[in-house]
Design a protein around this motif. Structure first.
Motif, PDB file in Angstrom:
ATOM      1  N   GLU A 163       0.853  -1.195   0.000  1.00 18.04           N
ATOM      2  CA  GLU A 163       0.000   0.000   0.000  1.00 18.04           C
ATOM      3  C   GLU A 163       0.889   1.246   0.000  1.00 18.04           C
ATOM      4  O   GLU A 163       2.023   1.205   0.466  1.00 18.04           O
ATOM      5  N   SER A 164       0.367   2.354  -0.484  1.00 17.01           N
ATOM      6  CA  SER A 164       1.167   3.572  -0.636  1.00 17.01           C
ATOM      7  C   SER A 164       1.789   4.054   0.681  1.00 17.01           C
ATOM      8  O   SER A 164       2.871   4.627   0.675  1.00 17.01           O
ATOM      9  N   ILE A 165       1.148   3.790   1.788  1.00 20.17           N
ATOM     10  CA  ILE A 165       1.683   4.200   3.094  1.00 20.17           C
ATOM     11  C   ILE A 165       2.928   3.391   3.474  1.00 20.17           C
ATOM     12  O   ILE A 165       3.747   3.831   4.276  1.00 20.17           O
ATOM     13  N   ASN A 166       3.078   2.219   2.869  1.00 19.50           N
ATOM     14  CA  ASN A 166       4.178   1.309   3.212  1.00 19.50           C
ATOM     15  C   ASN A 166       5.250   1.200   2.133  1.00 19.50           C
ATOM     16  O   ASN A 166       5.930   0.181   2.018  1.00 19.50           O
ATOM     17  N   ARG A 167       5.393   2.256   1.334  1.00 22.58           N
ATOM     18  CA  ARG A 167       6.424   2.256   0.301  1.00 22.58           C
ATOM     19  C   ARG A 167       6.934   3.668   0.051  1.00 22.58           C
ATOM     20  O   ARG A 167       6.250   4.649   0.337  1.00 22.58           O
ATOM     21  N   ASP A 168       8.172   3.729  -0.483  1.00 21.01           N
ATOM     22  CA  ASP A 168       8.812   4.999  -0.818  1.00 21.01           C
ATOM     23  C   ASP A 168       9.142   5.011  -2.307  1.00 21.01           C
ATOM     24  O   ASP A 168       9.638   4.015  -2.843  1.00 21.01           O
ATOM     25  N   TYR A 169       8.890   6.131  -2.936  1.00 24.59           N
ATOM     26  CA  TYR A 169       9.154   6.279  -4.367  1.00 24.59           C
ATOM     27  C   TYR A 169      10.659   6.356  -4.617  1.00 24.59           C
ATOM     28  O   TYR A 169      11.365   7.122  -3.966  1.00 24.59           O
ATOM     29  N   LEU A 170      11.161   5.552  -5.541  1.00 22.66           N
ATOM     30  CA  LEU A 170      12.575   5.583  -5.909  1.00 22.66           C
ATOM     31  C   LEU A 170      12.809   6.412  -7.168  1.00 22.66           C
ATOM     32  O   LEU A 170      13.801   7.108  -7.276  1.00 22.66           O
ATOM     33  N   GLY A 171      11.903   6.310  -8.135  1.00 23.92           N
ATOM     34  CA  GLY A 171      12.045   7.064  -9.372  1.00 23.92           C
ATOM     35  C   GLY A 171      11.860   6.194 -10.591  1.00 23.92           C
ATOM     36  O   GLY A 171      11.596   4.997 -10.491  1.00 23.92           O
ATOM     37  N   PRO A 172      12.039   6.800 -11.782  1.00 23.79           N
ATOM     38  CA  PRO A 172      11.921   6.047 -13.030  1.00 23.79           C
ATOM     39  C   PRO A 172      13.265   5.417 -13.396  1.00 23.79           C
ATOM     40  O   PRO A 172      14.308   6.068 -13.331  1.00 23.79           O
ATOM     41  N   PHE A 173      13.239   4.153 -13.771  1.00 27.24           N
ATOM     42  CA  PHE A 173      14.453   3.438 -14.154  1.00 27.24           C
ATOM     43  C   PHE A 173      14.131   2.507 -15.321  1.00 27.24           C
ATOM     44  O   PHE A 173      12.989   2.127 -15.530  1.00 27.24           O
ATOM     45  N   ASN A 174      15.160   2.107 -16.045  1.00 32.29           N
ATOM     46  CA  ASN A 174      15.000   1.169 -17.157  1.00 32.29           C
ATOM     47  C   ASN A 174      14.736  -0.243 -16.673  1.00 32.29           C
ATOM     48  O   ASN A 174      14.088  -1.026 -17.363  1.00 32.29           O
ATOM     49  N   ASN A 175      15.265  -0.584 -15.492  1.00 24.60           N
ATOM     50  CA  ASN A 175      15.111  -1.944 -14.974  1.00 24.60           C
ATOM     51  C   ASN A 175      15.327  -1.963 -13.463  1.00 24.60           C
ATOM     52  O   ASN A 175      15.733  -0.962 -12.868  1.00 24.60           O
ATOM     53  N   GLY A 176      15.055  -3.104 -12.867  1.00 23.48           N
ATOM     54  CA  GLY A 176      15.171  -3.252 -11.425  1.00 23.48           C
ATOM     55  C   GLY A 176      16.594  -3.102 -10.911  1.00 23.48           C
ATOM     56  O   GLY A 176      16.810  -2.619  -9.804  1.00 23.48           O
ATOM     57  N   LYS A 177      17.557  -3.497 -11.721  1.00 19.86           N
ATOM     58  CA  LYS A 177      18.960  -3.400 -11.313  1.00 19.86           C
ATOM     59  C   LYS A 177      19.366  -1.940 -11.083  1.00 19.86           C
ATOM     60  O   LYS A 177      20.068  -1.629 -10.132  1.00 19.86           O
ATOM     61  N   GLU A 178      18.898  -1.048 -11.953  1.00 21.74           N
ATOM     62  CA  GLU A 178      19.171   0.382 -11.776  1.00 21.74           C
ATOM     63  C   GLU A 178      18.496   0.896 -10.505  1.00 21.74           C
ATOM     64  O   GLU A 178      19.080   1.667  -9.750  1.00 21.74           O
TER      65      GLU A 178
END
Length: 82
Positions: A28-43
């Protein structure tokens, strides 16, 4: 490009999973933090690891292989992957 989030709650192994916006397992949105846009999970993991050393990729949404192709030359005949 996909939008990635870092869970603020640990999983059963004590790791904080990275999910893309479309993942069915994203918290749920309360339990996560935005990291940003990336090409893949490794980034996304590279950035998330700076915020939380126990960050890990979600096996459901981040298991696919997606990699940028970088060429050493613009000339098509002599292009080589690095």
């Amino acid at each position: 490009m996909k939008f990635f989030y870092l869970s603020s709650l640990p999983n059963a192994e004590g790791l904080f999973e990275i999910h893309d916006k479309e993942c069915e397992l994203i918290p749920e949105s309360i339990n996560r933090d935005y990291l940003g846009p990336f090409n893949n999970g490794k980034e996304a993991l590279r950035v998330a690891s700076q915020k939380n050393p126990k960050a890990a990729l979600c096996a459901k949404c981040c298991s696919g292989i997606s990699q940028a192709i970088i060429f050493s030359s613009k000339n098509k005949e002599s292009s080589q992957e690095i």
